[in-house]
Enzyme design. Structure first.
Site, PDB file in Angstrom:
ATOM      1  N   GLU A 111     -33.910 -42.345  56.724  1.00 51.11           N
ATOM      2  CA  GLU A 111     -32.320 -42.282  56.751  1.00 51.11           C
ATOM      3  C   GLU A 111     -31.988 -40.708  57.025  1.00 51.11           C
ATOM      4  OE1 GLU A 111     -30.989 -43.806  52.620  1.00 51.11           O
ATOM      5  OE2 GLU A 111     -31.514 -45.588  53.069  1.00 51.11           O
ATOM      6  N   HIS A 226     -19.089 -41.739  52.702  1.00 51.56           N
ATOM      7  CA  HIS A 226     -20.097 -42.538  53.554  1.00 51.56           C
ATOM      8  C   HIS A 226     -19.577 -42.842  55.009  1.00 51.56           C
ATOM      9  CE1 HIS A 226     -23.141 -45.140  54.915  1.00 51.56           C
ATOM     10  NE2 HIS A 226     -23.944 -44.735  53.716  1.00 51.56           N
ATOM     11  N   ARG A 271     -24.491 -36.991  56.261  1.00 52.78           N
ATOM     12  CA  ARG A 271     -23.366 -37.625  55.813  1.00 52.78           C
ATOM     13  C   ARG A 271     -22.028 -36.929  56.328  1.00 52.78           C
ATOM     14  NH1 ARG A 271     -25.129 -41.391  50.763  1.00 52.78           N
ATOM     15  NH2 ARG A 271     -26.741 -42.733  52.018  1.00 52.78           N
ATOM     16  N   HIS A 330     -17.973 -42.107  48.478  1.00 47.03           N
ATOM     17  CA  HIS A 330     -19.007 -42.856  48.226  1.00 47.03           C
ATOM     18  C   HIS A 330     -20.035 -42.391  46.953  1.00 47.03           C
ATOM     19  CE1 HIS A 330     -22.590 -45.122  48.881  1.00 47.03           C
ATOM     20  NE2 HIS A 330     -23.386 -44.086  49.132  1.00 47.03           N
ATOM     21  N   ARG A 365     -25.117 -34.725  49.165  1.00 43.92           N
ATOM     22  CA  ARG A 365     -26.290 -35.469  48.618  1.00 43.92           C
ATOM     23  C   ARG A 365     -27.190 -35.844  49.699  1.00 43.92           C
ATOM     24  NH1 ARG A 365     -27.426 -40.807  47.692  1.00 43.92           N
ATOM     25  NH2 ARG A 365     -25.266 -41.382  48.187  1.00 43.92           N
ATOM     26  N   LEU A 371     -30.487 -42.793  43.314  1.00 45.60           N
ATOM     27  CA  LEU A 371     -31.358 -43.523  42.255  1.00 45.60           C
ATOM     28  C   LEU A 371     -32.640 -42.659  41.641  1.00 45.60           C
ATOM     29  CD1 LEU A 371     -31.412 -46.966  44.209  1.00 45.60           C
ATOM     30  CD2 LEU A 371     -29.932 -46.396  42.392  1.00 45.60           C
TER      31      LEU A 371
END
Length: 513
Positions: A111, A226, A271, A330, A365, A371
């Protein structure tokens, strides 16, 4: 009366905290039935951890710090990334069926802004849902965990500067729960915005609870948008995971032009960079699409079944059509200021997950670190709660019951003034509209208070950094390489005070500097 800890929130952070407290008794307040209403279950990309032979927690921490844009805490990043492999192993022991490679190890995705493939996932884009199924099953099987479903926390009770309990509303009405140890794990605040990928109930309620109890907040201005939410008139907007771009999908406009080509890592820039590029292109009159046809083609549905289902519901076939996308709120990098064990500035109050500001994310982030943070910090919070001496609980005091929080009246205002691009005039407009609501008895009060914290912090930060972008201050400023800490004034009725700290850490030990 026995001092039983109370966990407010039933997403990954809250339920993992409860599991880690076993066999100690713990009460979990779940606003909705378990598995519903928690953003954790909506997470598609996966959980980031250094699991491959060419990776290390140090590399993962370096990537995290680079994306944090000068405001990440290196100690926090090191602690959390080093615990990443253990967190994945713990989830596997709970029964999470991570996708495996030919060697039987977790298959890893790539990612944006990661220097290695390190995203462990389930069925391509079903990671959050799979993790929550396993965790919920473990919670149901743990006798020491008392889950009160349909209970929403409305106020924290404070006695002599210490947590004394929580006022909640359940199916039978209001209920006072005496407690000297409370963990807030209520998730994010994307539901404050007109366009969001979050559950609409994610309106920052934990932040409002903590603030009204006197807790310090940190870095409230940093909201991550996002860049690729499915643009088919759904509310909330379904997410098109960053992992899709990691597999080679590209951003194009209605003419087929790949407008990010040649800009650094193009679609795999952080992002905030991609979101602003998409927003700018849309503001210039273009539509924006994510084109998966050359990279995934007919395999899209097999690789990303959840996203494919959302697309089909919007009459989009990713195998033959580009996917219309737009940015949406997001993730919140700021929140309740906590130390490395999740302790807030209010004695007896901890915070975990997205509602907490640990310092891991800084101004922006790194993908799939959420998570990870929730799982790792849940263990640390549980250990801290368990080793904090229990106190006798006070007799419940009568407390006025606030109305059910409702953000619907401010979502458009928040989206227009606190979105991807901000400016002083818009922020002043937001403050003028939000302040009277925040200190009223209106259902909008708690959501308005959270938005007000964001607006005031954004107005004061006269620069652009990470998820905070000011069109009237478009440059990053060395003077602003510092955190903003906020809390209500002692009366907690009308004034928000804001100050800054040059400390690297967001630890509450520095909160009164």
């Amino acid at each position: 009366m026995e001092d039983v800890p109370v966990v407010v929130g039933a997403g990954l952070a809250g339920l993992m905290t409860a599991l880690q407290l076993a066999p100690q008794r713990v009460i979990v307040l779940a606003k909705t039935p378990l598995g519903e209403g928690a953003a954790s279950a909506w997470s598609q990309g996966g959980i980031a951890a250094a699991l491959s032979d060419d990776d290390s927690p140090e590399l993962h921490a370096n990537d995290t710090m680079a994306v944090a844009d000068g405001l990440g805490d290196p100690m926090v990043a090191a602690r959390i990334t080093s615990a990443g492999p253990g967190a994945v192993a713990m989830l596997q022991r709970l029964g999470v069926p991570f996708d495996l490679d030919v060697r039987g190890r977790p298959a890893l995705g790539l990612e944006a802004a990661h220097s290695r493939r390190r995203i462990a996932h389930v069925t391509g884009d079903g990671t959050g849902a799979a993790i929550m199924r396993a965790v919920i099953a473990a919670v149901r099987a743990t006798p020491s965990i008392i889950v009160l479903e349909g209970f929403e926390a409305r106020r924290l009770l404070v006695d002599d500067g210490r947590i004394a309990g929580v006022l909640a509303v359940g199916p039978a009405g209001a209920r006072l729960l005496p407690a000297r140890r409370i963990v807030l794990a209520t998730g994010g605040l994307g539901g404050l915005f007109a366009q969001t990928t979050n559950p609409l109930g994610s309106i920052g309620q934990g932040i409002a609870l903590a603030a009204r109890a006197g807790a310090v907040l940190a870095d409230m201005e940093f909201v991550q948008f996002h860049p690729t939410a499915l643009d088919v008139a759904h509310d909330p907007m379904p997410l098109v995971s960053e992992a899709v771009r990691g597999e080679g999908a590209v951003l194009i406009d209605e003419t087929g032009t790949r407008f990010m080509q040649g800009q650094g890592r193009a679609e795999l820039e952080p992002r905030d960079v991609v979101s602003r590029a998409v927003a700018k292109h849309r503001a210039n009159g273009h539509r924006v699409f994510l084109d998966t046809r050359p990279s995934l083609g007919v395999d899209f549905g097999k690789r990303f079944p959840t996203i494919a289902a959302h697309c089909r519901a919007g009459d989009i076939d990713p195998a033959t059509m580009p996917i219309p996308v737009a940015p949406a709120a997001h993730f919140h990098m700021g929140g309740i200021a906590v130390d490395l064990d999740g302790r807030t500035t209010v004695e007896g109050l901890w915070a975990c997950g997205e509602t907490a500001a640990t310092g891991l994310h800084g101004a922006n982030r790194l993908a799939s670190n959420s998570l990870l943070e929730a799982a790792v910090m849940a263990s640390r919070v549980a250990r801290s709660v368990a080793t904090t001496a229990a106190r006798s609980t006070p007799s419940p005091r009568p407390v006025a019951l606030p109305p059910t929080p409702d953000a619907s009246a401010i979502r458009r205002l928040v989206g227009e003034t606190l979105g991807i691009v901000r400016d002083g005039n818009g922020l002043l407009k937001a403050i003028d509209r939000l302040e009277p609501l925040a200190f009223s008895s209106d259902p909008t009060a708690d959501p308005a208070l959270v938005a007000l914290f964001i607006a005031r912090a954004a107005l004061q930060r006269e620069e652009s950094r990470g998820g905070h972008w000011r069109s009237d201050f478009p440059q990053r400023s060395a003077r602003w390489a510092r955190h903003q800490m906020q809390r209500l004034d002692p009366s907690r009725t009308s004034v928000v005070s804001t100050w800054s700290t040059d400390h690297d850490s967001l630890s509450p030990a520095h909160a009164h500097a």
